[in-house]
Design a protein around this motif. Structure first.
Motif, PDB file in Angstrom:
ATOM      1  N   LYS A 127       0.815  -1.204   0.000  1.00 35.24           N
ATOM      2  CA  LYS A 127       0.000   0.000   0.000  1.00 35.24           C
ATOM      3  C   LYS A 127       0.853   1.260   0.000  1.00 35.24           C
ATOM      4  O   LYS A 127       0.300   2.344  -0.053  1.00 35.24           O
ATOM      5  N   GLY A 128       2.159   1.118   0.159  1.00 36.89           N
ATOM      6  CA  GLY A 128       3.027   2.277   0.205  1.00 36.89           C
ATOM      7  C   GLY A 128       3.083   2.947   1.571  1.00 36.89           C
ATOM      8  O   GLY A 128       3.629   4.036   1.718  1.00 36.89           O
ATOM      9  N   GLU A 129       2.502   2.308   2.581  1.00 38.44           N
ATOM     10  CA  GLU A 129       2.519   2.879   3.926  1.00 38.44           C
ATOM     11  C   GLU A 129       3.818   2.516   4.623  1.00 38.44           C
ATOM     12  O   GLU A 129       4.431   1.494   4.351  1.00 38.44           O
ATOM     13  N   ARG A 130       4.234   3.375   5.553  1.00 40.67           N
ATOM     14  CA  ARG A 130       5.424   3.088   6.345  1.00 40.67           C
ATOM     15  C   ARG A 130       5.012   2.316   7.582  1.00 40.67           C
ATOM     16  O   ARG A 130       4.005   2.607   8.203  1.00 40.67           O
ATOM     17  N   VAL A 131       5.834   1.359   7.941  1.00 39.04           N
ATOM     18  CA  VAL A 131       5.554   0.536   9.111  1.00 39.04           C
ATOM     19  C   VAL A 131       6.760   0.619  10.038  1.00 39.04           C
ATOM     20  O   VAL A 131       7.897   0.503   9.604  1.00 39.04           O
ATOM     21  N   LEU A 132       6.483   0.855  11.328  1.00 38.55           N
ATOM     22  CA  LEU A 132       7.546   0.876  12.323  1.00 38.55           C
ATOM     23  C   LEU A 132       7.381  -0.313  13.255  1.00 38.55           C
ATOM     24  O   LEU A 132       6.269  -0.667  13.638  1.00 38.55           O
ATOM     25  N   ASP A 133       8.493  -0.897  13.600  1.00 36.99           N
ATOM     26  CA  ASP A 133       8.504  -1.981  14.564  1.00 36.99           C
ATOM     27  C   ASP A 133       7.933  -1.471  15.881  1.00 36.99           C
ATOM     28  O   ASP A 133       8.201  -0.350  16.306  1.00 36.99           O
ATOM     29  N   ALA A 134       7.126  -2.272  16.557  1.00 37.68           N
ATOM     30  CA  ALA A 134       6.473  -1.869  17.814  1.00 37.68           C
ATOM     31  C   ALA A 134       7.498  -1.483  18.875  1.00 37.68           C
ATOM     32  O   ALA A 134       7.316  -0.504  19.600  1.00 37.68           O
ATOM     33  N   LYS A 135       8.602  -2.215  18.972  1.00 44.06           N
ATOM     34  CA  LYS A 135       9.633  -1.887  19.961  1.00 44.06           C
ATOM     35  C   LYS A 135      10.289  -0.549  19.643  1.00 44.06           C
ATOM     36  O   LYS A 135      10.560   0.248  20.542  1.00 44.06           O
ATOM     37  N   LEU A 136      10.541  -0.317  18.377  1.00 41.14           N
ATOM     38  CA  LEU A 136      11.131   0.961  17.967  1.00 41.14           C
ATOM     39  C   LEU A 136      10.175   2.105  18.260  1.00 41.14           C
ATOM     40  O   LEU A 136      10.572   3.145  18.788  1.00 41.14           O
ATOM     41  N   THR A 137       8.913   1.914  17.962  1.00 41.43           N
ATOM     42  CA  THR A 137       7.901   2.938  18.230  1.00 41.43           C
ATOM     43  C   THR A 137       7.848   3.246  19.718  1.00 41.43           C
ATOM     44  O   THR A 137       7.825   4.412  20.121  1.00 41.43           O
ATOM     45  N   GLU A 138       7.857   2.227  20.552  1.00 47.06           N
ATOM     46  CA  GLU A 138       7.815   2.436  21.998  1.00 47.06           C
ATOM     47  C   GLU A 138       9.058   3.173  22.481  1.00 47.06           C
ATOM     48  O   GLU A 138       8.974   4.077  23.299  1.00 47.06           O
ATOM     49  N   ARG A 139      10.225   2.808  21.965  1.00 47.41           N
ATOM     50  CA  ARG A 139      11.463   3.504  22.347  1.00 47.41           C
ATOM     51  C   ARG A 139      11.400   4.971  21.952  1.00 47.41           C
ATOM     52  O   ARG A 139      11.813   5.843  22.710  1.00 47.41           O
ATOM     53  N   MET A 140      10.872   5.253  20.756  1.00 48.97           N
ATOM     54  CA  MET A 140      10.770   6.638  20.292  1.00 48.97           C
ATOM     55  C   MET A 140       9.840   7.441  21.204  1.00 48.97           C
ATOM     56  O   MET A 140      10.157   8.567  21.600  1.00 48.97           O
ATOM     57  N   LEU A 141       8.682   6.877  21.548  1.00 46.59           N
ATOM     58  CA  LEU A 141       7.735   7.568  22.425  1.00 46.59           C
ATOM     59  C   LEU A 141       8.325   7.784  23.812  1.00 46.59           C
ATOM     60  O   LEU A 141       8.157   8.853  24.405  1.00 46.59           O
ATOM     61  N   ASN A 142       9.026   6.789  24.331  1.00 42.54           N
ATOM     62  CA  ASN A 142       9.671   6.949  25.634  1.00 42.54           C
ATOM     63  C   ASN A 142      10.706   8.061  25.602  1.00 42.54           C
ATOM     64  O   ASN A 142      10.789   8.869  26.529  1.00 42.54           O
ATOM     65  N   THR A 143      11.493   8.104  24.539  1.00 43.53           N
ATOM     66  CA  THR A 143      12.498   9.164  24.396  1.00 43.53           C
ATOM     67  C   THR A 143      11.834  10.520  24.349  1.00 43.53           C
ATOM     68  O   THR A 143      12.262  11.457  25.033  1.00 43.53           O
ATOM     69  N   LEU A 144      10.766  10.644  23.576  1.00 47.20           N
ATOM     70  CA  LEU A 144      10.063  11.919  23.479  1.00 47.20           C
ATOM     71  C   LEU A 144       9.435  12.313  24.815  1.00 47.20           C
ATOM     72  O   LEU A 144       9.480  13.470  25.216  1.00 47.20           O
ATOM     73  N   GLN A 145       8.871  11.338  25.523  1.00 51.58           N
ATOM     74  CA  GLN A 145       8.249  11.634  26.813  1.00 51.58           C
ATOM     75  C   GLN A 145       9.287  12.110  27.821  1.00 51.58           C
ATOM     76  O   GLN A 145       9.061  13.057  28.557  1.00 51.58           O
ATOM     77  N   HIS A 146      10.439  11.473  27.850  1.00 59.19           N
ATOM     78  CA  HIS A 146      11.477  11.863  28.800  1.00 59.19           C
ATOM     79  C   HIS A 146      12.133  13.182  28.413  1.00 59.19           C
ATOM     80  O   HIS A 146      12.679  13.875  29.277  1.00 59.19           O
ATOM     81  N   SER A 147      12.067  13.554  27.162  1.00 57.27           N
ATOM     82  CA  SER A 147      12.651  14.825  26.735  1.00 57.27           C
ATOM     83  C   SER A 147      11.721  15.990  27.033  1.00 57.27           C
ATOM     84  O   SER A 147      12.109  17.143  26.946  1.00 57.27           O
ATOM     85  N   GLY A 148      10.471  15.689  27.387  1.00 57.37           N
ATOM     86  CA  GLY A 148       9.514  16.752  27.657  1.00 57.37           C
ATOM     87  C   GLY A 148       8.809  17.231  26.406  1.00 57.37           C
ATOM     88  O   GLY A 148       8.012  18.148  26.450  1.00 57.37           O
ATOM     89  N   ILE A 149       9.087  16.608  25.274  1.00 62.02           N
ATOM     90  CA  ILE A 149       8.458  17.031  24.025  1.00 62.02           C
ATOM     91  C   ILE A 149       7.062  16.446  23.892  1.00 62.02           C
ATOM     92  O   ILE A 149       6.146  17.106  23.444  1.00 62.02           O
ATOM     93  N   TYR A 150       6.881  15.201  24.310  1.00 60.83           N
ATOM     94  CA  TYR A 150       5.574  14.587  24.131  1.00 60.83           C
ATOM     95  C   TYR A 150       5.198  13.755  25.340  1.00 60.83           C
ATOM     96  O   TYR A 150       5.855  12.772  25.672  1.00 60.83           O
ATOM     97  N   ALA A 151       4.188  14.166  26.040  1.00 57.89           N
ATOM     98  CA  ALA A 151       3.597  13.403  27.128  1.00 57.89           C
ATOM     99  C   ALA A 151       2.176  13.913  27.253  1.00 57.89           C
ATOM    100  O   ALA A 151       1.929  14.920  27.893  1.00 57.89           O
ATOM    101  N   PRO A 152       1.210  13.253  26.595  1.00 54.77           N
ATOM    102  CA  PRO A 152      -0.142  13.792  26.480  1.00 54.77           C
ATOM    103  C   PRO A 152      -0.841  14.095  27.800  1.00 54.77           C
ATOM    104  O   PRO A 152      -1.690  14.972  27.857  1.00 54.77           O
TER     105      PRO A 152
END
Length: 93
Positions: free
Chosen positions: A1-26
Motif C-alpha cells: 500500500k506504500g505505507e510506512r511501518v515501524l517496529d512496535a519496539k522501535l515505536t515504543e522507544r521513540m515515544l519513551n524518548t520523546l516523553q522523557h525529553s519533555g516534548i511529548y507526554a499527552p
C-alpha cells in the motif's frame, strides 16, 4: 500500500524518548526552560513577538526560536491551542 511501518519496539522507544525529553507526554505538561516559561506567560499576556523581544532584550529570531520550541513541546500549531493546553495543565492563572 506504500505505507510506512515501524517496529512496535522501535515505536515504543521513540515515544519513551520523546516523553522523557519533555516534548511529548499527552497527560503531563511539557518541561519548559525558564525562558520558555517566561515567553509562554508573555504570549498569554497577548504580547507580540516584537514586544516580547523588546521586553526581554532578545532578537526577534531568538523569540521565534523559543516560540517554535514551545509549540513543539505542546504539540500545537496556534497561539490559541498553546494557551488552551497551558490552561489545561494549570500553567496559567
Amino acid at each position: 500500500k506504500g505505507e510506512r511501518v515501524l517496529d512496535a519496539k522501535l515505536t515504543e522507544r521513540m515515544l519513551n524518548t520523546l516523553q522523557h525529553s519533555g516534548i511529548y507526554a499527552p497527560d503531563k505538561p511539557p518541561r519548559l526552560t525558564r525562558r520558555e516559561t517566561e515567553i509562554l506567560m508573555l504570549i498569554a499576556d497577548e504580547l507580540t513577538t516584537q514586544q516580547i523581544a523588546e521586553k526581554l532584550d532578545l532578537s526577534i529570531n531568538t523569540v521565534l526560536s523559543h516560540r517554535k520550541n514551545i509549540f513543539a513541546k505542546f504539540d500545537v500549531n496556534t497561539s490559541i491551542g498553546l494557551i488552551k493546553q497551558a490552561y489545561r495543565f494549570g500553567l496559567l492563572d
